[in-house]
Design an enzyme around this catalytic site. Structure first.
Site, PDB file in Angstrom:
ATOM      1  N   ASN A   1      -3.718   6.943  17.211  1.00 47.92           N
ATOM      2  CA  ASN A   1      -4.836   6.966  18.150  1.00 47.92           C
ATOM      3  C   ASN A   1      -5.332   8.381  18.418  1.00 47.92           C
ATOM      4  O   ASN A   1      -6.506   8.592  18.705  1.00 47.92           O
ATOM      5  CB  ASN A   1      -4.436   6.262  19.451  1.00 47.92           C
ATOM      6  CG  ASN A   1      -4.359   4.749  19.266  1.00 47.92           C
ATOM      7  OD1 ASN A   1      -4.456   4.252  18.139  1.00 47.92           O
ATOM      8  ND2 ASN A   1      -4.200   4.023  20.357  1.00 47.92           N
ATOM      9  N   GLU A   2      -4.448   9.355  18.306  1.00 47.00           N
ATOM     10  CA  GLU A   2      -4.871  10.746  18.493  1.00 47.00           C
ATOM     11  C   GLU A   2      -5.807  11.181  17.355  1.00 47.00           C
ATOM     12  O   GLU A   2      -6.778  11.917  17.580  1.00 47.00           O
ATOM     13  CB  GLU A   2      -3.656  11.674  18.565  1.00 47.00           C
ATOM     14  CG  GLU A   2      -2.835  11.543  19.853  1.00 47.00           C
ATOM     15  CD  GLU A   2      -2.061  10.232  19.959  1.00 47.00           C
ATOM     16  OE1 GLU A   2      -1.797   9.603  18.913  1.00 47.00           O
ATOM     17  OE2 GLU A   2      -1.739   9.822  21.095  1.00 47.00           O
TER      18      GLU A   2
ATOM     19  N   SER B   1       1.373   6.365   2.736  1.00 45.59           N
ATOM     20  CA  SER B   1       2.145   7.292   3.568  1.00 45.59           C
ATOM     21  C   SER B   1       3.377   7.824   2.836  1.00 45.59           C
ATOM     22  O   SER B   1       4.005   7.122   2.048  1.00 45.59           O
ATOM     23  CB  SER B   1       2.614   6.593   4.849  1.00 45.59           C
ATOM     24  OG  SER B   1       1.521   6.309   5.671  1.00 45.59           O
TER      25      SER B   1
ATOM     26  N   GLU C   1     -12.891  -1.349   7.131  1.00 47.21           N
ATOM     27  CA  GLU C   1     -12.353  -2.306   8.103  1.00 47.21           C
ATOM     28  C   GLU C   1     -12.684  -1.821   9.504  1.00 47.21           C
ATOM     29  O   GLU C   1     -11.841  -1.295  10.210  1.00 47.21           O
ATOM     30  CB  GLU C   1     -10.836  -2.433   7.916  1.00 47.21           C
ATOM     31  CG  GLU C   1     -10.465  -3.298   6.733  1.00 47.21           C
ATOM     32  CD  GLU C   1     -10.888  -4.748   6.913  1.00 47.21           C
ATOM     33  OE1 GLU C   1     -10.963  -5.219   8.060  1.00 47.21           O
ATOM     34  OE2 GLU C   1     -11.154  -5.411   5.890  1.00 47.21           O
TER      35      GLU C   1
ATOM     36  N   GLN D   1       0.845  -1.203   0.000  1.00 44.65           N
ATOM     37  CA  GLN D   1       0.000   0.000   0.000  1.00 44.65           C
ATOM     38  C   GLN D   1       0.875   1.246   0.000  1.00 44.65           C
ATOM     39  O   GLN D   1       1.549   1.535   0.997  1.00 44.65           O
ATOM     40  CB  GLN D   1      -0.897  -0.019   1.243  1.00 44.65           C
ATOM     41  CG  GLN D   1      -1.817   1.179   1.361  1.00 44.65           C
ATOM     42  CD  GLN D   1      -2.541   1.209   2.705  1.00 44.65           C
ATOM     43  OE1 GLN D   1      -2.097   0.584   3.669  1.00 44.65           O
ATOM     44  NE2 GLN D   1      -3.642   1.937   2.773  1.00 44.65           N
ATOM     45  N   GLY D   2       0.880   1.972  -1.106  1.00 45.47           N
ATOM     46  CA  GLY D   2       1.692   3.189  -1.186  1.00 45.47           C
ATOM     47  C   GLY D   2       0.886   4.427  -0.832  1.00 45.47           C
ATOM     48  O   GLY D   2       0.479   5.174  -1.720  1.00 45.47           O
TER      49      GLY D   2
END
Lengths: 400, 386
Positions: free
Chosen positions: A384-385, A129, A245, A126-127
């Site tokens: 998580n932020e 980031s 998901e 998966q490209g």
């Protein structure tokens, strides 16, 4: 309300258990238990075994190779796979790109790309980031420029998991720099990793393991039809992944297995003559984790039965937060249970039998590395932020 | 599996919500509680008229024979509204224990009174040395003559005990012939000779009592559940009550969370709504995650109420551990996010916290549940090396 598993569900569980336990080779099970990143060979082998059984992608619609199971049956299947120490199949093709293709792809793309994902023939990475686009995907800088019958891709991807295994990449790139990414400026491209201009450089993570990479895209030329669905739909497609998901980020099946292994190890570790599992402080930490894991499991069950109604989206963020925290606490407690042995990495290089540093038993192998790697669980798949900001926005209608 | 309410349960929920919005006012309730030392008779009669007091009474005794799940629907809305009724003591624990007794005329009369709102009950278990352990008591029941029982002992912290018409009292039953002594349950009218009641308020504004039993002579029909099954009946009723209490806590947490979110949206500091500050947004998100997780554990607890006693106990305690931890976080952060206003007695938010504190110490607290959970849970189920 009906809060019980049905007899049919229990019978289904037994059927799955019987197959899965017999089908996982024992050396593969040991490697999975140790928790290192699975080898490509193990992923391929297990994918093939499930494919031959027709179970490689239970969550896909039946017409594309899914099983037609209920959401609960899919969950039971995943739980049984984890309990049998089966490897966790590569996420990117089966979990991410597959649903993208059958939701957004052309008929030609569905016909050509889905079967080899299902069979495990083609591995994807998966490209998404980039160095300046982590949680903030709208900042993607990689460009795709049309040149005759081709697209020319330029840019850099980072934290690309399994890029070194992958045959192909699905890559988020800017197709129209004059339009904001959220309004049609982004597209997803599908191309071979051996195309000229692509180079992969490993990133060694703090567990000294190799699962993520940098990928450099230097004038990579790909065919005009290598775009997923329509040009400009990239933002919609990326957001679809976030919502698709909803429960897998909770990682309940794997954490349940980790808890079981943790207890077994805590029952074997000794301080003086005393079993570590009998220390009140350890029992309490185990009990707290177990209780929190029950809560997570029942939140997943609620989600599988639409028990959250309109709150489903923020619940997915909540499951990600709690799921990652539980994984981190479990792995940390395991290395705490190991006491002074918890200072050694115990990776594959240090042998795996009777000659481990610290005169350690073989079950220590992998434990410290996994504890370190799992620091990433609260960062990847939306830090998580970011999840907390999503919850604030969606539950309380607050914007930042 | 199915997590949605039945049509009947939705109607029940709506009727409680209507009561809370049309009849109930927190400040007036707290004043009246302080003044009258009891929950409003007018409102309690409405509980009866609306059928809520019939819910948990067995059908054989004229009740509705409802499930714990039905009762959680009522309790959740009472919690959200901070309604200070003796619902758990009378309509849940009272109905369950009386319902488990022999169908004598005395028992049926008590149950009729309970359902019609004439008779309020309180469960007197706790003693200075018991700390939630139901058999760590010294109150004694001695048979006297052929048809009398004499009770002696000191019960403390009897919730809703200040205005109860009758107590259900745990005592150690000893026969004249000696032999083994066991826990049994008795019904003691609060007006019986030798019953002394010391009344006091708890931090949520409700009333509790210490109850001294000094040579209380009762007819032998006062024995509600004999010692051969009292322990089992009591544990079961308490586990059901705990889950219903968990539901009340959940309603209170959701009420506090909604009120806090509204407050942050309405209050401006440094020229911005408090709700625009990310640190406060994230706090709200954490509260939301805890509340939803607590609700999942409520459902898990409900699903295990009919399991074997040890499994039921472990599951109920797991639920209560989660509820306790969530309640403390959500309740205290609700005050924190209100700033100074959170400290004002006339503002509701502190009352959520106080009620949650009381719930967290009713029929078991965090340590008690954690201990019971670890005792009831086999730590290693599988044999052999990892």
């Amino acid at each position: 309300m009906d809060l019980k598993f049905s007899k049919e569900d229990e019978a289904f569980r037994m059927m799955v258990r019987e197959f899965v336990r017999a089908a996982v080779p024992s050396d593969m099970a040991l490697r999975t238990r140790q928790g290192f990143h699975s080898t490509k060979e193990d992923l391929q082998t297990w994918n093939r075994i499930l494919f031959e059984k027709g179970w490689a992608a239970p969550h896909w619609p039946k017409e594309y190779g899914g099983t037609g199971w209920t959401p609960l049956q899919i969950y039971i299947f995943e739980e049984e796979c984890a309990a049998a120490d089966a490897p966790f199949l590569s996420y990117f093709g089966l979990r991410l790109l597959g649903p993208l293709i059958y939701t957004f792809g052309s008929d030609e793309q569905k016909a050509a790309l889905l079967p080899p994902i299902l069979s495990g023939e083609t591995f994807w990475c998966q490209g998404f980031s980039e160095p300046s686009a982590g949680s903030d995907l709208a900042s993607v800088k990689t460009t795709a420029v049309r040149d005759g019958n081709e697209w020319v891709i330029n840019g850099q991807k980072i934290w690309t998991t399994e890029a070194h295994y992958a045959d192909r990449m699905f890559c988020l790139a800017r197709t129209d720099p004059t339009v904001p990414p959220q309004k049609g400026g982004l597209s997803i491209f599908l191309f071979d990793m051996n195309a000229p201009g692509i180079s992969v450089r490993p990133i060694i993570t703090i567990d000294e393991g190799h699962s993520v990479n940098e990928v450099f895209l230097d004038n990579v030329r790909i065919p005009a039809d290598a775009v997923l669905g329509r040009v400009g739909d990239g933002w919609t497609q990326a957001k679809f992944l976030l919502s698709h998901e909803r429960v897998s980020n909770a990682q309940v099946p794997r954490s349940k297995r980790d808890l079981e292994l943790l207890k077994q190890i805590a029952a074997q570790e000794r301080a003086g003559g005393q079993r570590i599992i009998d220390l009140p402080e350890v029992r309490q930490r185990i009990a707290e984790l177990e209780i929190d894991l029950y809560g997570l499991e029942w939140s997943v069950l609620r989600e599988l039965f639409n028990g959250h109604g309109a709150k489903s989206q923020p619940i997915a963020s909540g499951l990600k937060i709690l799921g990652s925290e539980i994984q981190q606490r479990l792995s940390t407690l395991l290395t705490d249970v190991l006491g002074p042995k918890g200072i050694v990495l115990y990776d594959e290089k240090e042998g795996s039998g009777d000659d481990l540093p610290g005169n350690a038993p073989s079950y220590v192998v992998g434990s410290t590395a996994r504890q370190l790697f799992l620091r990433a669980a609260s960062i990847y798949a939306g830090a998580n932020e970011i999840q907390r900001t999503i919850i604030a926005k969606q539950v309380f209608n607050l914007s930042s | 599996m199915k997590f949605s309410l039945t049509d009947e349960q939705s109607l029940l929920r709506d009727s409680v919500r209507r009561f809370v919005s049309e009849e109930h006012d927190l400040n007036r309730q707290q004043e009246a509680l302080r003044r009258d030392a009891r929950f409003s008779d007018a409102h309690w009669n409405m509980f009866a008229e609306l059928g809520w007091l019939y819910l948990m009474v067995p059908e054989s005794a004229g009740g509705l024979g409802g499930s714990a799940e039905d009762a959680t629907v009522i309790a959740e809305e009472l919690g959200r509204g901070l309604v200070g009724a003796p619902f758990l003591s009378t309509a849940i624990l009272g109905a369950a224990l009386l319902g488990a007794g022999e169908p004598t005329p005395q028992r049926n009369e008590l149950l009729s009174g309970l359902m019609e709102g004439r008779c309020r009950l309180a469960l007197a278990l706790e003693e200075s040395a018991s700390r939630y352990e139901v058999d760590a008591i010294s109150t004694a029941a001695q048979a006297s003559g052929d048809d009398e029982i004499v009770l002696n002992g000191q019960k403390v912290l009897v919730q809703d005990g200040a205005d109860a018409d009758a107590f259900i009292v745990s005592a150690i039953a000893s026969s004249r012939g000696g032999g083994i002594s066991h826990l049994a349950l008795y019904v003691v009218p609060s007006s019986a000779a030798g019953v002394e009641i010391r009344r006091y308020r708890t931090i949520d504004g409700r009333w509790a009592a210490d109850v001294s039993l000094n040579n209380v002579h009762l007819p032998s029909s006062a024995l509600l559940i004999p010692s051969n099954r009292a322990r089992e009946v009591l544990e079961r009723a308490l586990d059901h009550a705990r889950i219903i209490l968990a539901s009340e806590a959940l309603g209170a947490m959701e009420g506090a969370l909604a009120m806090t979110a509204d407050y942050l949206k309405g209050r401006t500091q440094f020229g911005r709504a408090l709700a625009s500050y990310q640190s406060l947004q994230h706090r709200l998100s954490d509260m939301f995650v805890k509340v939803e997780n607590a609700r999942s554990m409520l459902y898990r607890g409900l699903s295990m109420l009919d399991a074997e006693p040890d499994q039921r106990a472990a599951a109920v305690s797991a639920t209560m551990v989660t509820i306790n931890q969530a309640a403390e976080f959500v309740g205290s952060q609700a005050i924190q996010l209100h700033g100074g206003m959170g400290m004002a007695e006339e503002y509701p938010i502190g009352h959520f916290y106080k009620r949650l504190r009381v719930i967290g110490k009713s029929y078991g607290d965090l340590s008690w549940h954690m201990n019971r959970y670890t005792q009831m849970t086999p730590m290693v189920e599988m044999q052999g090396a990892a």
